[in-house]
Design a protein around this motif. Structure first.
Motif, mmCIF file in Angstrom:
data_model
loop_
_atom_site.group_PDB
_atom_site.id
_atom_site.type_symbol
_atom_site.label_atom_id
_atom_site.label_comp_id
_atom_site.label_asym_id
_atom_site.label_seq_id
_atom_site.Cartn_x
_atom_site.Cartn_y
_atom_site.Cartn_z
ATOM 1 N N HIS A 2 -6.646 14.474 11.729
ATOM 2 C CA HIS A 2 -5.511 14.055 13.022
ATOM 3 C C HIS A 2 -5.585 12.810 13.388
ATOM 4 O O HIS A 2 -6.552 12.101 14.106
ATOM 5 N N THR A 4 -2.328 9.258 15.531
ATOM 6 C CA THR A 4 -1.637 9.345 16.378
ATOM 7 C C THR A 4 -0.996 8.344 15.865
ATOM 8 O O THR A 4 -1.654 7.013 15.147
ATOM 9 N N ARG A 6 0.435 5.258 17.176
ATOM 10 C CA ARG A 6 -0.378 4.553 18.662
ATOM 11 C C ARG A 6 -2.135 3.937 17.859
ATOM 12 O O ARG A 6 -1.441 2.918 17.522
ATOM 13 N N GLN A 37 -9.827 2.943 19.289
ATOM 14 C CA GLN A 37 -9.163 3.517 18.687
ATOM 15 C C GLN A 37 -8.815 3.293 17.117
ATOM 16 O O GLN A 37 -8.785 4.667 15.904
#
Length: 149
Positions: A2, A4, A6, A37
């Motif tokens: 998973h 993103t 971003r 992140q």
């Protein structure tokens, strides 16, 4: 896995700038946000994406592979956005060029009033680009296609 979009953008900024702090600055977020992140991204991949070498970062083999994949994804998304804008009848897009100061050049570049000028991650701000190259007020530039455009 998973991940993103971003996170991929932040990782690309890291690969271009070579530091988490510079990537944060380029993406207009805080350094802890980028660190968190990128940690989540590495956990998702299941392999380290970079190694710390002093104050610089070096991408691992997995990190290098991710750069290629992430750049392809962002290029595809940009092409999609341009296609959708075309279907909407919008006459806008992104033109990637490099500007190089050339002393003694006779040509002058005029910037169209509706042209938005910006610099990519790790590059000087657009309004400072000419001053950084010693071309402030010179008005003489050579415009060439940017690599990878």
């Amino acid at each position: 896995m998973h991940t993103t979009f971003r996170q991929l953008q932040l990782f690309l900024a890291l690969s271009e700038t070579g530091s988490i702090t510079a990537a944060a600055r380029a993406c207009h977020v805080t350094q802890p946000t980028v660190s968190m992140q990128l940690k989540d991204l590495a956990d998702s991949v299941g392999l380290p994406l970079y190694n710390q070498l002093g104050k610089r970062l070096q991408l691992t083999e997995a990190g290098e592979a991710l750069v290629v994949a992430a750049q392809n994804m962002t290029d595809e998304w940009a092409a999609f956005e341009q296609k959708i804008n075309g279907l909407k009848g919008l006459t806008q897009g992104r033109l990637r060029i490099s500007v190089v100061c050339v002393r003694g050049a006779r040509a002058r570049v005029r910037v169209h009033a509706r042209l938005h000028v910006s610099a990519g991650p790790g590059q000087p701000k657009a309004e400072n680009a000419f001053a950084a190259d010693g071309c402030a007020g010179d008005g003489r530039v050579l415009v060439v296609p940017a690599t990878g455009a």
